[in-house]
Design an enzyme around this catalytic site. Structure first.
Site, mmCIF file in Angstrom:
data_model
loop_
_atom_site.group_PDB
_atom_site.id
_atom_site.type_symbol
_atom_site.label_atom_id
_atom_site.label_comp_id
_atom_site.label_asym_id
_atom_site.label_seq_id
_atom_site.Cartn_x
_atom_site.Cartn_y
_atom_site.Cartn_z
ATOM 1 N N LYS A 69 0.908 -1.070 0.032
ATOM 2 C CA LYS A 69 0.034 -0.089 -0.020
ATOM 3 C C LYS A 69 0.945 1.049 0.101
ATOM 4 O O LYS A 69 1.509 1.772 1.029
ATOM 5 C CB LYS A 69 -0.834 -0.045 1.363
ATOM 6 C CG LYS A 69 -2.240 0.980 1.011
ATOM 7 C CD LYS A 69 -2.456 1.877 2.381
ATOM 8 C CE LYS A 69 -1.501 2.972 2.572
ATOM 9 N NZ LYS A 69 -1.620 4.334 1.682
ATOM 10 N N GLU A 120 10.392 1.527 9.992
ATOM 11 C CA GLU A 120 11.324 2.783 9.637
ATOM 12 C C GLU A 120 10.652 3.844 9.882
ATOM 13 O O GLU A 120 10.057 4.360 9.047
ATOM 14 C CB GLU A 120 12.006 2.267 8.051
ATOM 15 C CG GLU A 120 12.371 1.172 7.710
ATOM 16 C CD GLU A 120 13.753 0.674 8.372
ATOM 17 O OE1 GLU A 120 14.233 1.664 8.952
ATOM 18 O OE2 GLU A 120 14.393 -0.296 8.312
ATOM 19 N N CYS A 176 14.170 10.959 5.453
ATOM 20 C CA CYS A 176 13.989 10.519 7.086
ATOM 21 C C CYS A 176 15.548 10.424 7.683
ATOM 22 O O CYS A 176 15.751 10.962 8.888
ATOM 23 C CB CYS A 176 13.426 9.004 7.154
ATOM 24 S SG CYS A 176 14.425 7.959 6.023
ATOM 25 N N GLU A 220 11.049 16.364 14.118
ATOM 26 C CA GLU A 220 11.252 16.292 12.907
ATOM 27 C C GLU A 220 10.512 17.114 11.994
ATOM 28 O O GLU A 220 9.183 17.180 11.882
ATOM 29 C CB GLU A 220 11.192 14.696 12.452
ATOM 30 C CG GLU A 220 11.400 14.500 10.930
ATOM 31 C CD GLU A 220 11.004 13.150 10.407
ATOM 32 O OE1 GLU A 220 9.803 12.687 10.775
ATOM 33 O OE2 GLU A 220 11.915 12.491 9.954
HETATM 34 P P1 NAP Z 1 3.025 8.861 7.204
HETATM 35 O O1 NAP Z 1 1.905 9.633 7.540
HETATM 36 O O2 NAP Z 1 3.380 7.741 8.638
HETATM 37 O O3 NAP Z 1 2.380 7.561 6.110
HETATM 38 C C1 NAP Z 1 3.226 6.370 5.689
HETATM 39 C C2 NAP Z 1 2.280 5.426 5.349
HETATM 40 O O4 NAP Z 1 1.315 4.883 6.413
HETATM 41 C C3 NAP Z 1 1.354 5.915 4.143
HETATM 42 O O5 NAP Z 1 1.204 5.167 3.217
HETATM 43 C C4 NAP Z 1 0.172 6.281 4.978
HETATM 44 O O6 NAP Z 1 -1.169 6.422 4.085
HETATM 45 C C5 NAP Z 1 0.023 4.951 5.972
HETATM 46 N N1 NAP Z 1 -0.937 5.141 7.180
HETATM 47 C C6 NAP Z 1 -1.184 6.173 7.532
HETATM 48 N N2 NAP Z 1 -1.817 5.975 8.839
HETATM 49 C C7 NAP Z 1 -2.042 4.642 9.021
HETATM 50 C C8 NAP Z 1 -2.489 3.789 9.796
HETATM 51 N N3 NAP Z 1 -3.107 4.025 10.989
HETATM 52 N N4 NAP Z 1 -2.414 2.302 9.589
HETATM 53 C C9 NAP Z 1 -1.596 1.942 8.561
HETATM 54 N N5 NAP Z 1 -0.892 2.697 7.478
HETATM 55 C C10 NAP Z 1 -1.157 4.167 7.868
HETATM 56 O O7 NAP Z 1 4.266 9.224 6.762
HETATM 57 P P2 NAP Z 1 4.536 9.945 5.672
HETATM 58 O O8 NAP Z 1 3.780 11.544 5.813
HETATM 59 O O9 NAP Z 1 3.966 9.631 4.525
HETATM 60 O O10 NAP Z 1 6.037 10.085 5.434
HETATM 61 C C11 NAP Z 1 6.761 10.990 6.237
HETATM 62 C C12 NAP Z 1 7.312 10.287 7.196
HETATM 63 O O11 NAP Z 1 8.092 8.978 6.792
HETATM 64 C C13 NAP Z 1 8.528 11.050 7.889
HETATM 65 O O12 NAP Z 1 8.245 11.113 9.547
HETATM 66 C C14 NAP Z 1 9.889 10.417 7.784
HETATM 67 O O13 NAP Z 1 10.822 10.380 8.611
HETATM 68 C C15 NAP Z 1 9.410 8.926 7.598
HETATM 69 N N6 NAP Z 1 10.234 8.271 6.832
HETATM 70 C C16 NAP Z 1 11.219 7.339 7.433
HETATM 71 C C17 NAP Z 1 11.807 6.510 6.430
HETATM 72 C C18 NAP Z 1 12.748 5.605 7.149
HETATM 73 O O14 NAP Z 1 13.142 4.727 6.303
HETATM 74 N N7 NAP Z 1 12.926 5.477 8.154
HETATM 75 C C19 NAP Z 1 11.831 6.847 5.223
HETATM 76 C C20 NAP Z 1 11.083 7.698 4.557
HETATM 77 C C21 NAP Z 1 10.082 8.419 5.382
HETATM 78 P P3 NAP Z 1 -1.739 7.558 3.524
HETATM 79 O O15 NAP Z 1 -0.776 8.582 3.842
HETATM 80 O O16 NAP Z 1 -1.772 7.178 2.136
HETATM 81 O O17 NAP Z 1 -3.080 7.771 4.094
#
Ligand code: NAP
Ligand code: MG
Length: 496
Positions: free
Chosen positions: A177, A252, A286, A383
């Protein structure tokens, strides 16, 4: 306009209620495609498809060499379609075209690595485990089962591949997803996978809301493993929701990594490195080096050079090869980042560069550097996930380590120095998953990547990353043939 469908059990289909959502270009706000919005029912169908495929043994029971060949086919398909994938990635995510091109290239390269790893026999024979000393012992690495893979919007295709690759190499069947913000290249990947010999149901790709279908995938009892990349906040929710059947999880999550410049560093290179560490992909990485720690002896000169360098950066159209800083992903992220810039000013930090943005057509923020920052400030602890760098002065190596480790995160970080031994001493003391010495952002297919503390659980890449998608099983073959010589003979079993 293209309408992308869900990919379930080797078929492309509309969502069960026919709903779609828009894929938007962050550079200008234009709708570039329609994406099917999966329902809970669709998510369950995808899980069933993966479960049936897994239980049938069509993938896990396939010869390793054959699995390897098929993963390589996916890698080749990405290479063949690299131009189109790059263009779509730029339009859907606001990535600069230079970064997107590299991402597509690295996606194919990583899958190539995972295809090679799929052929490796990870089982081990272990001697001498038995009390009586006469036994054969095999430690088998078996696929964990059905894996739900949930990815964020910053490296869309690359993240999809980084999850699918190790899961397939381990023999799992998956449901991917992607983030709604950037689902286009994952949908394209479904089309490419469909052209390979991968048996149907092994990879399912569904698009839609994380709060709805993500929650279903994470809590569904037929899912054995969750691989997630995203925010720490959602990572915690996933951990709770995955507890029902004690799923294995890899998370991650976020970071606030320290980029440490020592007084003996190569000045020009570390200034360039600081820019790259903080502003690659508009700071939406990240592992980005978002806290820059500079030794007091070189501070003034370093800051001057950093300011000059950033003044040369070009913010604008991500499709233009000359652009260094494209738009941030959406209005919400734009507002979040601009709010942090306001907070930084209120906390008393000084603006060295940037601090301004426009959301009139696309969401552009100028590379922003805060100086006179104290590590306790919110802009140093939280962050921001945008083009905002904070600079902190330190006076000796111990202080640099103390500041670097004073964070709830522990994902990346770097040390810039002319003295490898000195840099190494610092690297060893940093509580973080990756430390670069005189480098940044460089991830290797063969080295584990992941976080300490609230940056996550588990590792991706390398053998460690593949093992995250396996269970280990011990098979003991006893070779003591005389029952009176069994080690338990004198315990509870009556001797008659
Ligand atoms: P996010 O809001 O946590 O979303 C990540 C994914 O999780 C999306 O596909 C989102 O779906 C899904 N999601 C949201 N709520 C969920 C739930 N309750 N249950 C299951 N899945 C759910 O993160 P983002 O805003 O896309 O990305 C930014 C963040 O990712 C930053 O904090 C960054 O540090 C982190 N990041 C970490 C890494 C690493 O390797 N450590 C790499 C890249 C990014 P939808 O958004 O489509 O609704
Ligand atoms: Mg988009």
């Amino acid at each position: 306009m293209e309408k992308y469908l869900l990919y379930i059990n080797g078929e492309f289909r509309e969502s069960s209620d026919g709903k779609t959502f828009d894929a938007v270009n962050p550079a200008n706000g234009e709708v570039i495609a329609k994406i099917s919005e999966a329902t809970v029912e669709d998510a369950r169908a995808a899980v069933k498809s993966a479960r049936d495929a897994f239980d049938s043994g069509v993938w896990s029971g396939m010869a390793r060499e054959e699995r390897s060949r098929i993963i390589k086919q996916i890698s080749d398909k990405i290479n063949e379609n690299a131009k189109q994938l790059t263009k779509l990635e730029v339009m859907d995510s606001g990535s600069t075209v230079r970064k997107a091109g590299e991402d597509v290239f690295l996606s194919a390269k990583s899958l190539n690595y995972f295809s090679k790893m799929a052929a490796v026999d990870m089982n081990e024979n272990v001697e001498g485990l038995s009390k009586a000393g006469v036994s054969k012992n095999i430690i088998r690495r078996e696929p964990a089962g059905v894996a739900a893979l949930i990815t964020p919007w910053n490296f869309p295709l690359k993240m999809a591949v980084w999850k699918i690759g190790p899961a397939l190499a381990a023999g799992c069947c998956v449901i991917l997803k992607p983030a709604q913000e950037t689902s286009v290249t994952a949908c394209e990947l479904a089309k490419l996978i469909d052209q390979t010999d991968l048996p149907k149901g092994v990879v399912n790709i569904i698009t839609g809301k994380g709060s709805i279908i993500g929650t279903e995938l994470v809590s569904n009892p037929d899912v054995d493993k969750v691989g997630f990349t995203g925010s720490t906040e959602v990572g915690k929710i996933i951990m709770k929701n995955a507890a029902g059947n004690l799923k294995k999880i890899t998370l991650e999550c976020g970071g606030k990594s320290a980029n440490i410049v020592l007084d003996d560093a190569d000045m020009e290179m570390s200034v360039d490195g600081a820019v790259y560490a903080a502003f690659y992909h508009q700071g939406q990485c990240c592992e980005g080096g978002t806290r820059l720690l500079v030794h007091e002896k070189i501070y003034d000169e370093f800051i001057e050079k950093l300011k000059n360098k950033i003044s040369l950066m070009k913010t604008g159209d991500p499709m233009d090869k000359k652009t260094d800083c494209g738009p941030v992903i959406n209005k919400n992220q734009y507002d979040t980042v601009m709010n942090y810039i306001r907070i930084g000013k209120e906390e008393g930090a000084g603006i060295l560069t940037g601090g301004t943005g426009t959301d009139e057509s696309g969401f552009y923020i100028e590379p922003t550097v805060f100086i006179n920052v104290n590590n306790k400030m919110r802009i140093a602890q939280e962050e921001i996930f945008g083009p905002v760098l904070v600079v902190i002065k330190f006076s000796d190596d111990d202080e640099a380590v103390r500041i670097a480790n004073d964070s709830i995160f522990g994902l990346g970080g770097a040390v810039w120095s002319g003295n490898d031994e000195r840099a190494m001493k610092i690297a060893e003391r940093l509580r973080t998953g990756t430390v670069w010495i005189n480098e940044y952002h460089l991830l290797s297919d063969r080295a584990p990547f992941g976080g300490y503390k609230q940056s996550g659980i588990g590792r991706e890449f390398g053998l460690d990353g593949i093992k995250e998608y396996t269970e280990s099983k011990h098979i003991h073959i006893d070779e003591v043939k005389d029952r009176s010589k069994k080690f338990w003979y004198d315990t509870v079993v009556p001797k008659s």
